[in-house]
Write a protein that holds these residues in place. Structure first.
Motif, PDB file in Angstrom:
ATOM      1  N   TYR A  10     -51.166  38.396 148.968  1.00  0.00           N
ATOM      2  CA  TYR A  10     -50.006  37.783 149.624  1.00  0.00           C
ATOM      3  C   TYR A  10     -50.055  36.256 149.476  1.00  0.00           C
ATOM      4  CZ  TYR A  10     -46.862  36.363 153.393  1.00  0.00           C
ATOM      5  OH  TYR A  10     -45.868  35.767 154.117  1.00  0.00           O
ATOM      6  N   TYR A  11     -51.206  35.682 149.804  1.00  0.00           N
ATOM      7  CA  TYR A  11     -51.314  34.214 149.733  1.00  0.00           C
ATOM      8  C   TYR A  11     -51.325  33.704 148.293  1.00  0.00           C
ATOM      9  CZ  TYR A  11     -51.752  34.188 154.711  1.00  0.00           C
ATOM     10  OH  TYR A  11     -51.466  34.343 156.033  1.00  0.00           O
ATOM     11  N   LEU A  12     -51.902  34.507 147.436  1.00  0.00           N
ATOM     12  CA  LEU A  12     -51.898  34.135 146.015  1.00  0.00           C
ATOM     13  C   LEU A  12     -50.461  34.055 145.501  1.00  0.00           C
ATOM     14  CD1 LEU A  12     -53.737  33.569 143.624  1.00  0.00           C
ATOM     15  CD2 LEU A  12     -53.864  36.022 143.187  1.00  0.00           C
ATOM     16  N   LYS A  13     -49.663  35.029 145.862  1.00  0.00           N
ATOM     17  CA  LYS A  13     -48.271  35.047 145.379  1.00  0.00           C
ATOM     18  C   LYS A  13     -47.447  33.918 145.994  1.00  0.00           C
ATOM     19  CE  LYS A  13     -47.536  39.611 143.625  1.00  0.00           C
ATOM     20  NZ  LYS A  13     -46.754  40.857 143.714  1.00  0.00           N
ATOM     21  N   ARG A  14     -47.628  33.696 147.306  1.00  0.00           N
ATOM     22  CA  ARG A  14     -46.861  32.615 147.955  1.00  0.00           C
ATOM     23  C   ARG A  14     -47.238  31.269 147.322  1.00  0.00           C
ATOM     24  NH1 ARG A  14     -45.618  36.840 149.951  1.00  0.00           N
ATOM     25  NH2 ARG A  14     -44.529  36.790 147.979  1.00  0.00           N
ATOM     26  N   ALA A  31     -53.421  28.649 141.026  1.00  0.00           N
ATOM     27  CA  ALA A  31     -53.576  29.246 142.364  1.00  0.00           C
ATOM     28  C   ALA A  31     -54.822  30.140 142.390  1.00  0.00           C
ATOM     29  CB  ALA A  31     -52.330  30.048 142.720  1.00  0.00           C
ATOM     30  N   GLU A  32     -55.089  30.834 141.288  1.00  0.00           N
ATOM     31  CA  GLU A  32     -56.287  31.692 141.221  1.00  0.00           C
ATOM     32  C   GLU A  32     -57.570  30.869 141.216  1.00  0.00           C
ATOM     33  OE1 GLU A  32     -56.101  34.453 137.974  1.00  0.00           O
ATOM     34  OE2 GLU A  32     -54.361  35.503 138.801  1.00  0.00           O
ATOM     35  N   LYS A  45     -62.870  38.561 139.888  1.00  0.00           N
ATOM     36  CA  LYS A  45     -63.161  39.402 141.070  1.00  0.00           C
ATOM     37  C   LYS A  45     -62.005  39.409 142.067  1.00  0.00           C
ATOM     38  CE  LYS A  45     -67.242  41.425 141.104  1.00  0.00           C
ATOM     39  NZ  LYS A  45     -68.525  40.764 141.019  1.00  0.00           N
ATOM     40  N   LEU A  46     -61.146  38.386 141.986  1.00  0.00           N
ATOM     41  CA  LEU A  46     -60.007  38.353 142.904  1.00  0.00           C
ATOM     42  C   LEU A  46     -59.190  39.639 142.759  1.00  0.00           C
ATOM     43  CD1 LEU A  46     -58.634  34.707 142.387  1.00  0.00           C
ATOM     44  CD2 LEU A  46     -60.073  35.511 144.251  1.00  0.00           C
ATOM     45  N   TYR A  47     -59.170  40.119 141.498  1.00  0.00           N
ATOM     46  CA  TYR A  47     -58.315  41.272 141.197  1.00  0.00           C
ATOM     47  C   TYR A  47     -58.761  42.559 141.878  1.00  0.00           C
ATOM     48  CZ  TYR A  47     -55.414  38.565 138.133  1.00  0.00           C
ATOM     49  OH  TYR A  47     -54.504  37.651 137.664  1.00  0.00           O
ATOM     50  N   GLN A  49     -59.994  42.432 144.886  1.00  0.00           N
ATOM     51  CA  GLN A  49     -60.013  42.108 146.320  1.00  0.00           C
ATOM     52  C   GLN A  49     -58.611  41.800 146.859  1.00  0.00           C
ATOM     53  OE1 GLN A  49     -62.927  41.935 148.124  1.00  0.00           O
ATOM     54  NE2 GLN A  49     -64.214  42.378 146.367  1.00  0.00           N
ATOM     55  N   PHE A  50     -57.597  42.264 146.140  1.00  0.00           N
ATOM     56  CA  PHE A  50     -56.223  41.915 146.538  1.00  0.00           C
ATOM     57  C   PHE A  50     -55.884  42.268 147.985  1.00  0.00           C
ATOM     58  CE2 PHE A  50     -54.211  41.860 142.015  1.00  0.00           C
ATOM     59  CZ  PHE A  50     -54.583  40.534 141.889  1.00  0.00           C
ATOM     60  N   GLU A  51     -56.478  43.359 148.474  1.00  0.00           N
ATOM     61  CA  GLU A  51     -56.130  43.830 149.820  1.00  0.00           C
ATOM     62  C   GLU A  51     -56.909  43.116 150.925  1.00  0.00           C
ATOM     63  OE1 GLU A  51     -53.656  45.990 150.177  1.00  0.00           O
ATOM     64  OE2 GLU A  51     -53.491  45.859 147.992  1.00  0.00           O
ATOM     65  N   MET A  52     -57.892  42.313 150.528  1.00  0.00           N
ATOM     66  CA  MET A  52     -58.758  41.675 151.524  1.00  0.00           C
ATOM     67  C   MET A  52     -57.947  40.722 152.418  1.00  0.00           C
ATOM     68  SD  MET A  52     -62.224  39.526 150.781  1.00  0.00           S
ATOM     69  CE  MET A  52     -61.573  37.958 150.269  1.00  0.00           C
ATOM     70  N   PRO A  53     -58.094  40.826 153.741  1.00  0.00           N
ATOM     71  CA  PRO A  53     -57.392  39.860 154.594  1.00  0.00           C
ATOM     72  C   PRO A  53     -58.090  38.506 154.553  1.00  0.00           C
ATOM     73  CG  PRO A  53     -58.545  41.521 155.935  1.00  0.00           C
ATOM     74  CD  PRO A  53     -58.881  41.817 154.502  1.00  0.00           C
ATOM     75  N   LEU A  54     -57.338  37.430 154.586  1.00  0.00           N
ATOM     76  CA  LEU A  54     -57.955  36.093 154.629  1.00  0.00           C
ATOM     77  C   LEU A  54     -58.043  35.630 156.085  1.00  0.00           C
ATOM     78  CD1 LEU A  54     -56.360  34.067 151.684  1.00  0.00           C
ATOM     79  CD2 LEU A  54     -58.390  35.509 151.678  1.00  0.00           C
ATOM     80  N   GLY A  55     -59.111  34.900 156.400  1.00  0.00           N
ATOM     81  CA  GLY A  55     -59.274  34.346 157.753  1.00  0.00           C
ATOM     82  C   GLY A  55     -58.401  33.111 157.926  1.00  0.00           C
ATOM     83  N   GLN A  56     -58.170  32.706 159.158  1.00  0.00           N
ATOM     84  CA  GLN A  56     -57.273  31.571 159.421  1.00  0.00           C
ATOM     85  C   GLN A  56     -57.763  30.292 158.752  1.00  0.00           C
ATOM     86  OE1 GLN A  56     -54.249  32.104 160.699  1.00  0.00           O
ATOM     87  NE2 GLN A  56     -53.891  30.005 160.014  1.00  0.00           N
ATOM     88  N   LYS A  57     -59.093  30.081 158.771  1.00  0.00           N
ATOM     89  CA  LYS A  57     -59.649  28.856 158.203  1.00  0.00           C
ATOM     90  C   LYS A  57     -59.425  28.824 156.682  1.00  0.00           C
ATOM     91  CE  LYS A  57     -63.498  25.828 158.834  1.00  0.00           C
ATOM     92  NZ  LYS A  57     -64.415  25.818 157.715  1.00  0.00           N
TER      93      LYS A  57
END
Ligand code: GLN
Length: 294
Positions: A10-14, A31-32, A45-47, A49-57
């Protein structure tokens, strides 16, 4: 498949969309790189982990860095590092970002090491003149096991950065550093088998053609030369007196001025001159030798 809000994808695409809107040339790749550095994950490796949630920080830092990129700050200055040849060096706005052409200079010498007698058993003394991050000299000294390298730069901050890079690869025993205008601060009598250099070579008159990523962020001292002829004559003369008989010089330069540089080198007594093309077929490198003792 629509990506879930809050995930890495999500963040990668935005971020990609944001950079694209700001007309950054390779938005997805940038962006990657920025995300892979932030998460300390290899880009590939990002590929997985696409579903991984990112923390606020992570989200906040990622946003800040993407905004920096949208203002044209080069990715290497955002991540603080740049891959070069087989290595990766620390960089900051105090040093030029190592360029792919410069990797070709290193590669050329490495591939021709036998022919150029840059091999054991003898110790090879190398001087990286205008060393910046140290990418040329520190790479060569790792590729040529019997070599010892001297790095010199006019900028004290560049020398600090190259020291950090030498420490990273445990090269402290094989690297010497000088803040120096050409060879002025080098010990008398120190002579070299090989001098390598990627000195500033862009005339000030070309400034308007340089893209903002470079012009607004990279050190002008490392890029531009107020008087190409005068500076290069001084540089070649210093190189000539610092090379042992049979010593070699390989330098990067401006394709428009390479013939002039070749003439200058010839008139100073260099021999075996060769103009070498880069991978875009531009005459980018000048090779020269000091005559061997007969
Ligand atoms: N030698 C360094 C490099 O090639 C720095 C060059 C420079 O500062 N002109 O990246």
């Amino acid at each position: 498949m629509a990506e879930q809000p809050g995930t890495l994808l999500y963040y990668l695409k935005r971020s990609t969309e944001f950079l694209e809107k700001k007309e950054i040339p390779n938005p997805r790749v940038d962006a990657e790189w920025i995300l892979s550095d932030l998460l300390n994950l290899p880009r590939i490796k990002l590929y997985s982990q696409f579903e991984m949630p990112l923390g606020q920080k992570e989200i906040d830092t990622y946003r800040e860095r993407i905004v920096e990129r949208s203002k044209r700050k080069p990715v290497a200055y955002i991540t603080g590092k740049k891959g070069f040849h087989k290595f990766e060096y620390f960089v900051s706005e105090d040093v030029l970002i190592p360029r792919p052409e410069t990797e070709e200079l290193v590669d050329y010498l490495w591939k021709k090491k036998e022919e150029l007698s840059l091999i054991e058993p003898k110790e090879i003394q190398i001087w990286d003149l205008c060393s910046g991050s140290g990418c040329i000299g520190l790479s060569l000294t790792q590729l040529l096991p019997t070599s010892v390298v001297t790095l010199s730069d006019l900028s004290e901050k560049a020398i600090e950065m190259s020291r950090r890079n030498a420490e990273k690869y445990n090269l402290n025993e094989r690297a010497n550093f000088y803040v120096s205008d050409l060879d002025l601060a080098l010990p008398d009598g120190l002579q070299f088998d090989l001098i390598v250099s990627n000195p500033p070579y862009i005339p000030e008159s070309e400034k308007p053609e340089i893209m903002p990523d470079v012009l607004d962020y990279e050190p002008h001292l490392a890029l531009f030369v107020p008087n190409f002829q005068e500076f290069h004559k001084r540089l070649l003369s210093a190189a000539k007196t610092r090379l042992k008989p049979g010593g070699k010089l390989m330098m990067e330069t401006h394709p428009l001025y390479i013939s002039e540089l070749e003439e200058m080198a010839k008139s100073l007594g260099f021999v075996a001159l060769k103009k070498i093309l880069d991978s875009s077929k531009k005459e980018r490198f000048l090779f020269a030798e000091v005559p061997a003792l007969s």
